[in-house]
Design an enzyme around this catalytic site. Structure first.
Site, mmCIF file in Angstrom:
data_model
loop_
_atom_site.group_PDB
_atom_site.id
_atom_site.type_symbol
_atom_site.label_atom_id
_atom_site.label_comp_id
_atom_site.label_asym_id
_atom_site.label_seq_id
_atom_site.Cartn_x
_atom_site.Cartn_y
_atom_site.Cartn_z
ATOM 1 N N ASP A 58 0.850 -1.189 0.000
ATOM 2 C CA ASP A 58 0.000 0.000 0.000
ATOM 3 C C ASP A 58 0.887 1.241 0.000
ATOM 4 O OD1 ASP A 58 -1.721 2.087 0.506
ATOM 5 O OD2 ASP A 58 -2.759 1.105 2.167
ATOM 6 N N ASP A 105 -0.994 9.529 -6.878
ATOM 7 C CA ASP A 105 -2.062 9.586 -7.885
ATOM 8 C C ASP A 105 -2.880 8.298 -7.906
ATOM 9 O OD1 ASP A 105 0.055 8.139 -8.883
ATOM 10 O OD2 ASP A 105 -0.287 8.736 -10.963
#
Length: 296
Positions: free
Chosen positions: A148, A169
């Site tokens: 992550d 992003d």
């Protein structure tokens, strides 16, 4: 969570805005000899074929990079961006599109480093495979994490070089990504206040998008730049991307002037209807520390 594939959208209007800014920012970093790190929290596959079934299904690149491909009057920041894309294509034909990791690798010098996070099981396999074809130098500079990125980036800050850029992003497919992005940026600034942070986000009919941008504008940072590009009116049902935004913390001082030329051009050339437009804001020392007054 894993339904999003950037191959559907590679080279679209959002990529044009994001990657033109990325190329300019990295060129600015290279003006100094000191090495730097780039950390990409949502790397994707790195390189995309515009002939693939995914890209051809939507052909979003035709209304993005495709509209700039033959232009002869590009503002400098867009001309440099298009030149980088041209280096991946032969005979003047637009067939391949490099994502952020590959545009970054193009800019890095031997002493610079790239750290990539990608959780999508298929995307990371493609990313690893693409990197293997880049040669040993690129592999030595790059580390890929199947973790992550929101969490992983924090452990890498500050970078050993004390110079660096973080690109955030996510797809924002999950509406919780807006809050996670904001919280991640706040945590990163605590660890590395002098870093440059580039945050991309979609312009969609969700209040979370505009609220996140307002929160960024209230951060106590040295400077920030906020650019948005709208290419069409929002749909009645609220679905679909009608534009995108880039928010930079501690941006290159050259970026604002570069975008003053580029944003009107993009709004005109990438317009899909009469509602196309742009915004551009820059603030330096938005929350100055009050001066102490003596009692004399």
């Amino acid at each position: 969570m894993f339904s999003y594939r950037h191959a559907f959208h590679a080279g679209n209007h959002a990529d044009v805005l994001k990657h033109a800014i990325l190329v300019h920012t990295l060129d600015y970093f290279n003006k100094k000899d000191a090495p730097y790190w780039v950390i990409d929290t949502h790397a994707g596959a790195g390189l995309y074929s515009l002939d693939s079934d995914w890209a051809a299904k939507t052909s979003e690149f035709a209304d993005g990079i495709g509209r700039l491909w033959e232009a002869t009057d590009l503002p400098p920041i867009l001309a440099e961006y298009v030149n980088r894309i041209r280096s991946y294509n032969t005979n003047g034909r637009l067939r391949r599109y490099p994502g952020s990791p590959w545009l970054t690798l193009d800019a890095l010098r031997p002493s610079d480093r790239l750290r990539l996070f990608e959780m999508h099981p298929t995307e990371i396999d493609t990313l690893v495979g693409n990197l293997e074809h880049q040669g040993r130098a690129a592999q030595r500079q790059t580390t890929i994490y199947g973790d992550d990125g929101f969490e992983g980036v924090k452990a890498l800050l500050p970078p050993p070089t004390r110079r660096g850029m973080v690109l955030i992003d996510p797809s924002y497919e999950d509406k919780h990504d807006y809050r996670r992005t904001l919280l991640t940026v706040k945590e990163c600034i605590k660890r590395f206040a002098t870093g440059t942070y580039a945050i991309w986000y979609p312009l969609v009919q969700r209040r979370e998008a505009s609220e996140m941008a307002r929160h960024f504008e209230n951060l106590k940072v040295k400077s920030w730049l906020h650019a948005t590009l709208t290419v069409k009116k929002a749909t009645i049902d609220g679905y679909g991307l009608h534009g995108s935004g880039m928010f930079l913390i501690n941006p290159p001082w050259t970026l604002h002037d570069a975008l003053k030329q580029a944003m009107p051009y993009l709004a005109r050339e990438l317009a899909q209807d009469e509602r196309a437009g742009f915004t551009l804001q820059f603030r330096e020392n938005p929350f100055p520390v009050p001066k102490k007054h003596s009692d004399d």
